[in-house]
Enzyme design. Structure first.
Site, PDB file in Angstrom:
ATOM      1  N   HIS A  83       5.032   2.066   2.291  1.00 12.86           N
ATOM      2  CA  HIS A  83       6.112   1.401   1.637  1.00 12.86           C
ATOM      3  C   HIS A  83       6.609   0.306   2.132  1.00 12.86           C
ATOM      4  O   HIS A  83       7.074   0.378   3.464  1.00 12.86           O
ATOM      5  CB  HIS A  83       6.835   2.637   0.694  1.00 12.86           C
ATOM      6  CG  HIS A  83       6.363   3.261  -0.283  1.00 12.86           C
ATOM      7  ND1 HIS A  83       6.622   3.501  -1.845  1.00 12.86           N
ATOM      8  CD2 HIS A  83       5.130   4.003  -0.194  1.00 12.86           C
ATOM      9  CE1 HIS A  83       6.043   3.727  -2.623  1.00 12.86           C
ATOM     10  NE2 HIS A  83       5.186   5.248  -1.048  1.00 12.86           N
ATOM     11  N   PRO A  84       6.664  -0.659   1.273  1.00 11.40           N
ATOM     12  CA  PRO A  84       8.288  -1.659   2.320  1.00 11.40           C
ATOM     13  C   PRO A  84       9.516  -1.726   2.682  1.00 11.40           C
ATOM     14  O   PRO A  84      10.267  -1.704   1.725  1.00 11.40           O
ATOM     15  CB  PRO A  84       7.705  -2.651   0.601  1.00 11.40           C
ATOM     16  CG  PRO A  84       7.750  -2.354  -0.235  1.00 11.40           C
ATOM     17  CD  PRO A  84       7.167  -0.829  -0.032  1.00 11.40           C
TER      18      PRO A  84
END
Length: 213
Positions: A83-84
């Protein structure tokens, strides 16, 4: 006398050159070699699975190249998606924007980043129950990944790794034997040669004496 029901497992269906994909598996943009078998509730995304490789139940494989004759136990996860973390929110609404009606297009940069961190797994690898192979890792031919291991670094051919994070405990064979097996590369033999020499696959010493350089 009290009677108890007897449950016998169903006989396994013989495999064929055509890949055997369980009906509950979710497959997206992936390729499978001959004599492959994919178990129940697998999720396989943008991956290539080599000849004779099989997966058990509840396996996840993302953006991965898997060699021939590899054995993947249940609940293995290969290349879990990231995930960012650098964004205000890590939630996937910022890149799966269409699902939440925030935009008419998704953020393809996130998916391209995932694709660029492929995992590669060699031939004749055994991955134990519940193991996790992290992004970008290369697993050498003949390696063993212990049950529950989390692999964050490359694994050498014929190494046995265990633990969290996974660390090597030993090699399956001596370096001379490993070198010979890699040189023989039996996994590249056509099926008719494998059938002809099948009984010899169980005796490593005589196998190397006969086919080693």
């Amino acid at each position: 006398m009290e009677k108890h029901p007897i449950h016998r497992p169903a006989e396994s269906k013989p495999l064929t050159p055509e890949p055997e994909i369980h009906e509950s598996a979710h497959i997206l943009h992936s390729m499978f070699g001959s004599w492959t078998s994919v178990g129940p509730r697998n999720q396989i995304i943008e991956s290539h699975i080599g000849d004779y490789t099989y997966t058990m139940d509840d396996v996840t494989i993302n953006y991965t190249e898997v060699g021939r004759y590899t054995s993947i136990a249940s609940h293995v996860c290969i290349n879990p998606v990231d995930h960012p973390m650098e964004r205000v929110t890590q939630h996937h609404m910022t890149y799966r924007r269409r699902d939440y009606d925030f935009a008419t297009t998704d953020d393809e940069a996130i998916f391209e980043r995932r694709r660029s961190n492929r995992v590669t797994i060699g031939h004749d690898v055994w991955i134990g129950h519940g193991a996790i192979i992290m992004k970008g890792v290369h697993i050498g031919t003949g390696a063993v990944i212990g049950s529950g291991a989390i692999v964050t670094k490359d694994v050498e051919p014929y190494a046995i790794v265990v633990g969290v994070p996974a660390k090597p405990v030993r090699k399956r064979f001596s370096e001379d034997v490993i070198s010979s097996l890699l040189q023989i590369a039996w996994w590249d033999w056509p099926r008719e040669v494998i059938m002809e020499r099948f009984e010899e696959l169980s005796d490593t010493a005589s196998f190397i004496r006969k086919y080693g350089g």
